[in-house]
Design a protein around this motif. Sequence first.
Motif, PDB file in Angstrom:
ATOM      1  N   ARG A  18       0.830  -1.209   0.000  1.00 27.33           N
ATOM      2  CA  ARG A  18       0.000   0.000   0.000  1.00 27.33           C
ATOM      3  C   ARG A  18       0.864   1.259   0.000  1.00 27.33           C
ATOM      4  N   ALA A  19       2.007   1.187   0.671  1.00 30.39           N
ATOM      5  CA  ALA A  19       2.883   2.356   0.763  1.00 30.39           C
ATOM      6  C   ALA A  19       3.407   2.797  -0.603  1.00 30.39           C
ATOM      7  N   VAL A  20       3.454   1.868  -1.571  1.00 33.59           N
ATOM      8  CA  VAL A  20       3.910   2.236  -2.920  1.00 33.59           C
ATOM      9  C   VAL A  20       2.748   2.260  -3.917  1.00 33.59           C
ATOM     10  N   GLY A  21       1.516   2.266  -3.411  1.00 31.63           N
ATOM     11  CA  GLY A  21       0.348   2.418  -4.277  1.00 31.63           C
ATOM     12  C   GLY A  21      -0.211   1.150  -4.869  1.00 31.63           C
ATOM     13  N   ILE A  22       0.181  -0.023  -4.348  1.00 30.86           N
ATOM     14  CA  ILE A  22      -0.337  -1.303  -4.847  1.00 30.86           C
ATOM     15  C   ILE A  22      -1.416  -1.794  -3.886  1.00 30.86           C
ATOM     16  N   VAL A  23      -2.684  -1.717  -4.307  1.00 28.19           N
ATOM     17  CA  VAL A  23      -3.788  -2.109  -3.433  1.00 28.19           C
ATOM     18  C   VAL A  23      -4.663  -3.201  -4.056  1.00 28.19           C
ATOM     19  N   SER A  24      -4.341  -3.635  -5.276  1.00 28.77           N
ATOM     20  CA  SER A  24      -5.145  -4.666  -5.938  1.00 28.77           C
ATOM     21  C   SER A  24      -4.242  -5.511  -6.824  1.00 28.77           C
ATOM     22  N   LEU A  25      -4.777  -6.641  -7.294  1.00 27.29           N
ATOM     23  CA  LEU A  25      -4.017  -7.485  -8.213  1.00 27.29           C
ATOM     24  C   LEU A  25      -3.694  -6.731  -9.499  1.00 27.29           C
ATOM     25  N   ARG A  26      -4.621  -5.916  -9.958  1.00 25.47           N
ATOM     26  CA  ARG A  26      -4.374  -5.140 -11.172  1.00 25.47           C
ATOM     27  C   ARG A  26      -3.209  -4.164 -10.960  1.00 25.47           C
ATOM     28  N   ASP A  27      -3.192  -3.503  -9.817  1.00 28.79           N
ATOM     29  CA  ASP A  27      -2.067  -2.609  -9.516  1.00 28.79           C
ATOM     30  C   ASP A  27      -0.751  -3.378  -9.543  1.00 28.79           C
ATOM     31  N   LEU A  28      -0.770  -4.576  -8.963  1.00 29.52           N
ATOM     32  CA  LEU A  28       0.440  -5.389  -8.912  1.00 29.52           C
ATOM     33  C   LEU A  28       0.894  -5.769 -10.316  1.00 29.52           C
ATOM     34  N   LEU A  29      -0.045  -6.206 -11.152  1.00 33.35           N
ATOM     35  CA  LEU A  29       0.306  -6.639 -12.502  1.00 33.35           C
ATOM     36  C   LEU A  29       0.813  -5.495 -13.367  1.00 33.35           C
ATOM     37  N   TYR A  30       0.386  -4.278 -13.080  1.00 34.86           N
ATOM     38  CA  TYR A  30       0.860  -3.128 -13.852  1.00 34.86           C
ATOM     39  C   TYR A  30       2.099  -2.490 -13.217  1.00 34.86           C
ATOM     40  N   THR A  31       2.649  -3.127 -12.188  1.00 34.80           N
ATOM     41  CA  THR A  31       3.937  -2.703 -11.646  1.00 34.80           C
ATOM     42  C   THR A  31       5.016  -3.432 -12.444  1.00 34.80           C
ATOM     43  N   LEU A  32       5.460  -2.830 -13.511  1.00 40.32           N
ATOM     44  CA  LEU A  32       6.351  -3.493 -14.451  1.00 40.32           C
ATOM     45  C   LEU A  32       7.810  -3.410 -13.985  1.00 40.32           C
ATOM     46  N   PRO A  33       8.641  -4.339 -14.449  1.00 45.66           N
ATOM     47  CA  PRO A  33      10.062  -4.305 -14.073  1.00 45.66           C
ATOM     48  C   PRO A  33      10.732  -3.007 -14.526  1.00 45.66           C
ATOM     49  N   VAL A  34      11.731  -2.587 -13.779  1.00 50.71           N
ATOM     50  CA  VAL A  34      12.498  -1.401 -14.158  1.00 50.71           C
ATOM     51  C   VAL A  34      13.635  -1.779 -15.105  1.00 50.71           C
ATOM     52  N   ARG A  35      14.038  -3.046 -15.078  1.00 52.08           N
ATOM     53  CA  ARG A  35      15.048  -3.545 -16.010  1.00 52.08           C
ATOM     54  C   ARG A  35      15.010  -5.068 -15.991  1.00 52.08           C
ATOM     55  N   TYR A  36      15.873  -5.676 -16.807  1.00 52.24           N
ATOM     56  CA  TYR A  36      15.918  -7.135 -16.913  1.00 52.24           C
ATOM     57  C   TYR A  36      17.370  -7.612 -16.877  1.00 52.24           C
ATOM     58  N   GLU A  37      17.565  -8.807 -16.340  1.00 53.21           N
ATOM     59  CA  GLU A  37      18.865  -9.457 -16.394  1.00 53.21           C
ATOM     60  C   GLU A  37      18.776 -10.582 -17.418  1.00 53.21           C
ATOM     61  N   ASP A  38      19.558 -10.459 -18.485  1.00 48.52           N
ATOM     62  CA  ASP A  38      19.533 -11.472 -19.535  1.00 48.52           C
ATOM     63  C   ASP A  38      20.455 -12.620 -19.145  1.00 48.52           C
ATOM     64  N   ARG A  39      19.857 -13.641 -18.538  1.00 50.76           N
ATOM     65  CA  ARG A  39      20.610 -14.810 -18.098  1.00 50.76           C
ATOM     66  C   ARG A  39      20.490 -15.944 -19.107  1.00 50.76           C
ATOM     67  N   THR A  40      20.497 -15.590 -20.386  1.00 48.15           N
ATOM     68  CA  THR A  40      20.365 -16.600 -21.441  1.00 48.15           C
ATOM     69  C   THR A  40      21.607 -16.701 -22.313  1.00 48.15           C
ATOM     70  N   LYS A  41      22.447 -15.670 -22.317  1.00 46.49           N
ATOM     71  CA  LYS A  41      23.603 -15.642 -23.222  1.00 46.49           C
ATOM     72  C   LYS A  41      24.895 -15.822 -22.426  1.00 46.49           C
ATOM     73  N   VAL A  42      25.525 -16.977 -22.604  1.00 44.18           N
ATOM     74  CA  VAL A  42      26.783 -17.264 -21.927  1.00 44.18           C
ATOM     75  C   VAL A  42      27.920 -16.578 -22.672  1.00 44.18           C
ATOM     76  N   VAL A  43      28.795 -15.911 -21.920  1.00 42.91           N
ATOM     77  CA  VAL A  43      29.980 -15.294 -22.522  1.00 42.91           C
ATOM     78  C   VAL A  43      31.221 -16.022 -22.011  1.00 42.91           C
ATOM     79  N   PRO A  44      32.267 -16.111 -22.813  1.00 42.97           N
ATOM     80  CA  PRO A  44      33.508 -16.743 -22.354  1.00 42.97           C
ATOM     81  C   PRO A  44      34.104 -15.971 -21.181  1.00 42.97           C
ATOM     82  N   CYS A  45      34.769 -16.681 -20.290  1.00 41.03           N
ATOM     83  CA  CYS A  45      35.375 -16.030 -19.118  1.00 41.03           C
ATOM     84  C   CYS A  45      36.333 -14.918 -19.544  1.00 41.03           C
ATOM     85  N   LYS A  46      37.039 -15.112 -20.627  1.00 43.02           N
ATOM     86  CA  LYS A  46      38.005 -14.115 -21.081  1.00 43.02           C
ATOM     87  C   LYS A  46      37.336 -12.818 -21.501  1.00 43.02           C
TER      88      LYS A  46
END
Length: 248
Positions: A18-46
């Motif tokens: 409630r402190a951040v304005g989320i009072v319903s499931l709809r509010d929660l679902l429209y709280t979108l990520p601020v960014r993403y971590e792409d954990r799908t592409k492996v890079v060589p250690c080097k």
Amino acid sequence: MELSEMRGVGPARMESLRAVGIVSLRDLLYTLPVRYEDRTKVVPCKEARGECLVLGVIGDSPKFSRFGGMSRVTASIADDSGRLSLAWYNQPWMMQQLPVGSAVMLYGRVAEKNGRRVLQNAAVVTEPAILPVYRAIKGIPAKSFRTMMEQALEQVDDCCPETLPNALRLRHGLCELNFALREAHFPANLENLRRARRRLAFEQMLMYQAALGLMRRHKEDGMPIPLTEDAPEAFWRTMLFPPTGAQR
């Protein structure tokens, strides 16, 4: 389903939401990520730089040390391209998760100092995915918030019905709302994420334009203020030299 009926959402977490304005499931679902971590592409250690995912073999036994009130676990990971140093701060349990010779995927940020690269506080990745990162909410850990979002998405069809006519969606090549919300939170791939964000951005702009149209349609004239010849001079005199105790 009400927000308070979700697993893991007690009175304390309800207050945090409630402190951040989320009072319903709809509010929660429209709280979108601020960014993403792409954990799908492996890079060589080097080539590991910035935030990245590496896959390799733990090369030596983890070492535990303390300094300045902090603890540190150090180790290394190697692949065909070379070796990369690892470090975890205040995470002593990592000693048991890094057996020598085991193959492991790690996602974290590479810090570089004096020409030496170290993958710091990396998370062990068991399944490649594009992980959403949400704004921090006091009292709710990031992992718990993602679990809450997964629960909410099970109800997306009931609490977030389609808002755009089918003909309009087809004309502009837009995906359905339920698909957009699912992929905006937990995208299967970057293309689905692009489609989801385009659909949600289109809807937001459409609603904004509709609101402007309604405001123009219901626009009413304001109350006229009669002005005398010395009104401008009196106005600026009041602004520049307000009465004692007055605020500009």
